[in-house]
Structure formats: C-alpha cells, structure tokens
Design an enzyme around this catalytic site. Sequence first.
Site, PDB file in Angstrom:
ATOM      1  CG  PHE A 105     -13.152   2.513 -20.356  1.00 37.48           C
ATOM      2  CD1 PHE A 105     -14.198   2.849 -19.341  1.00 37.48           C
ATOM      3  CD2 PHE A 105     -12.944   1.218 -20.654  1.00 37.48           C
ATOM      4  CE1 PHE A 105     -14.604   1.926 -18.610  1.00 37.48           C
ATOM      5  CE2 PHE A 105     -13.528   0.263 -19.786  1.00 37.48           C
ATOM      6  CZ  PHE A 105     -14.196   0.480 -18.939  1.00 37.48           C
ATOM      7  CG  HIS A 106     -13.882   7.008 -24.960  1.00 34.59           C
ATOM      8  ND1 HIS A 106     -15.002   6.852 -25.523  1.00 34.59           N
ATOM      9  CD2 HIS A 106     -13.091   5.575 -25.080  1.00 34.59           C
ATOM     10  CE1 HIS A 106     -15.125   5.705 -26.122  1.00 34.59           C
ATOM     11  NE2 HIS A 106     -14.007   4.927 -25.763  1.00 34.59           N
ATOM     12  N   PRO A 107     -11.022   9.428 -21.551  1.00 36.19           N
ATOM     13  CG  PRO A 107      -9.376   8.830 -20.080  1.00 36.19           C
ATOM     14  CD  PRO A 107     -10.341   8.112 -20.950  1.00 36.19           C
TER      15      PRO A 107
END
Length: 531
Positions: A463-465
């Site tokens: 979850f780190h775009p």
Amino acid sequence: MREFDYIVVGGGSSGSVVAARLSENPANKVLLIESGQKDSDRFIHIPGTFFKVIEKGRDVHFYTSEPDPGLKGKPNVVPQGNVLGGGSSINAMIYIRGQRQDYDTWAQMGCRSWSYDKVLPVFREIEGNQRLSGEFHGAEGALKVSDRRFGHPLSWAFIRAAQEAGLRYNEDFNGEQQEGVGFYQTTTNNGRRWSAAQAFLRDAEKRSNLEIMTGTKVHKVLFEGRTAVGVLLSNGERIKASGEIVLTAGAIATPKILQLSGIGAAGQLAAHGIDVVADLPGVGENYQDHLEATVQAEVRDPISLFGQDRGVAAVGHMLQYMLTKTGVLTSTVVESGGFVDTAGTGQPDIQFHVLPSFNGFGERLAHPGHGISIGPCFLRPQSRGTVKLRSSNPDDPALFNANSFSNPADIETLVRGVELAIRITEAPSLARLIKRRILPEPGVEKDPDALRDYIRGVSKTVFHPSGTAKMGVCEDRMAVVGEDLKVFGVDRLRVADASIMPTLVSGNTNAPTIMIGERASRFILGKDLAA
C-alpha cells in the site's frame, strides 16, 4: 460561485495536515474536499480491527492495474484510504520515516532542501513520541507515536529467531540506524489509532473558516490561462480559489486529476481531446510501490490470531478493550518486523512485516488455521509503472500499469528476502513452535527459477504507491513539481502527497507523507522557503 482562499483536494494523511495548518489563521477561508466519508466507523479507531475496515470496503478505494506480466498476468490491486485521514485511517499504523540516504538521494537529484538534515527537524516538530526524544525524535507534536500495548507470543518468537539467524536487535528504526529487528512504534495513542484526521483535523474542523466536504469528487482544476482559479466537482459545481489549490489525492488519483486538468504529456492529452495547459510528460510516470512475498508456516499450538475475531473470543476481546484499553485489540497486528541489508551495501534493502496469523489482505486462506506470516518486501524498487488517462471521462478509472518486476533487480532482492525469512522460521525460537512450512512449499527455495515463479505468483502491494508527480529541477523534463511543490508551468497549484517522491522512501509512507503536507503548508504560508 462559492469562493475560498485555499482549496485542498484530498483529506488523507497529507491533506489533513495542509487544511489544518492553513486554517490556523482565521483570516484564511479553507475548503478541504474528500471523496470518501467521515472516519466514523468504530473499527477505524480500534487498532486490532483495521483489516475489517479494508474487508468492508466502504472506506477504501481499490485501484486495479491492467494485467501485470510481472505478476503472472494478475492485476495489481492497490487499496487506498477513501475516508478522512486517508491511508492513516486504514493502515497498520507503523511509524517509519525511511533512511537518511533516501532524503539525501533526493538532494543529490537536485532537491537540496529535502535532504535528511532538512526534513528531520520537521519530523521532530510534528511528532509526539511516548518514549523517545532528543536528536531524532520529538515529544510535543500533534502526531502521537507510542510503543506496543500488546506483544503477541509469535511476534516475540520472530524477534528472537531473527537474532538467532544473525540479525541485530533494534529498539528505534527511526534513530541513528534503521537496520535490525524489533517491535514497531505506531501512530496510536492510549490504545487508539492516531490518524492524520485525529491528529490534525479534530480541532481544526471546529473552526468556522474551515469547511470539509465529504463524499465529493473533484473532476479537474480550472484555469484562466495558466493560473489555477478553482475546481470542478463531480456534481457540476464550480468552486473558486483566490489563493492556491493543493492536490493531496494520492499517487494514483492526483496524476489523473492533473491530466484531466490539461497538465501532462501534450500528445496524450490531445489524443483525448483535452486542451493542454502545461506540457509536463512526467505526470503519471515514475510509479513505484513496495511489493512483498510472504513466507507462511503453520504452528503446532492454537496460539495465533486465527479465530480471535469471531464468536465468544471476539466478544471477550471487545469487552476487554472497551473497559480497559488493553488486550489483543490494542495490537496493530503487524507488531514486529525489521530492516535487513541482504546485498551487503551497508543500506537495508528488505523490510519484514510479521503477522501472528495466516490472515492478510488479499490472501485467500488455502490452509486456514493457526500460523505465522513473515512478509519481506523490497525497499527501493527499480521498476517503474504509469498512471495515465483511459479517456477524457472523469468517471473512467485511470489506465494503471504497475509494471511489477519489470526491472529484474527487484525480484532478485525479494529472492534474498524470502530465503532469509525461511532461515528465520528454521531458527530455534520459531522452529520449536512451527509444525510445517506452508508457503513456499518446502524445496521450492532450492530451485532459483521455481522460487522466482513463486514470488511472482504471491507478491502483493503493501500500500505505498508513489512517484507519479515527482519533484525535481526545472531542467528535468520528467519533473512535475519543484522543491516548493509548485507545479511547473502554472501558477497557484501545488502537489503535496506521495506523488512528489522522486524515489520511494525505504519503509512505510504514512509518516513521510504527513511530513510532506507539513512542509507544503509552511511553503504556502512563507514559514519555510525551499532552497
């Protein structure tokens, strides 16, 4: 047409900060627009129930990529917060800033005012740490950071086993040295989640000069010539800004809004019939994310979190939590982990997220029961993806290509990470608890091609775009914003979220994104001038 001094688009980790800071001056009329709802679901605020928030889906937007060859043709599904507080309202609450080298690399790329020595004072000033203070930490800031209230036996076993496998113990991943294993500090306070909304908006939302619109999407920024003058909402309403507009919608939504507004690669915009305001080919390029491939093992005794969210056990845990703010529901689930230099470069390249359970978002449990999951993820991806327009229709999802493992260096880093995770499961403190390894199947690690195939099959986002509106110097044609976060080629428009990261930080992105929002507000108010 309604008018504000400042419009902030996106009420997540960064947007909450920007709106709160700008509205501290009662003379500033501020509008914060959030596509999701208020953070009213009680499961948001109980640390141990954050997976329920993701599973329910009301407060989450699931961005789905095109079929990804690097993932054996599966799409990459990237959940992002769609609620006040954004990712900070749905994440695992891990407080990590990244490495000194991350920010010094930004400075070497031309962003001199974003070196580690420049950002560390900002991190300190916004941090309210329960235990740490001094050179690396602050104790008085609005963002509360605390130690665990609950430590699962499997988390303790992982930490001991990792040391037996040769890794050092580390009590502070945000201090002088990131490398090592231990328990994570978290953005929690007195047993509750401490999101950016909780930290910055709770007091701010009471101010008469701040309006918060929820359940509202922004289609595009409106321009007069090259000056941003307002926004167009999905309901057709136009709202004017006499000052600045700040995009804080995240690394997938922000580049889409920019392109719909006429900011992007001129040829691509023209192909969709969009008038070009600024030809910036870097918009939507440079997409980066952290991927992990889990190692899972079944434990001999029923000691994991399996089944603790159902029936009598769940009722008991909730009563304990409500009455005493203690017990398993104060756990952030991903309690322990660490950072390891697997390549011998002197800089960690793998992070472990450890769950005292088989359960994890996006995993269908082929082997339901009691187990432990150790998830190595690579820290500095070399692969780059894109977020482009599918059409000029704002309701159409973006054309998202993650391009996972398009650079083979990423999969080789994960190979080393998975091999190390397997060795940790075989170390005495875990081996005595483990009945059998489930994933990858025993023997797979002996065949390099089979192990790579396993990694491609199970890897998923953490979850780190980031990176899709990268910060840089004006001579860099692929840069979208300058050091002051102003969008090149236009006036009165900034980007202030993880989109601006030239390279992804080595760790969880919530704390860095909050820091970006804090600096953006200072730039706007003239309290911090970029070099």
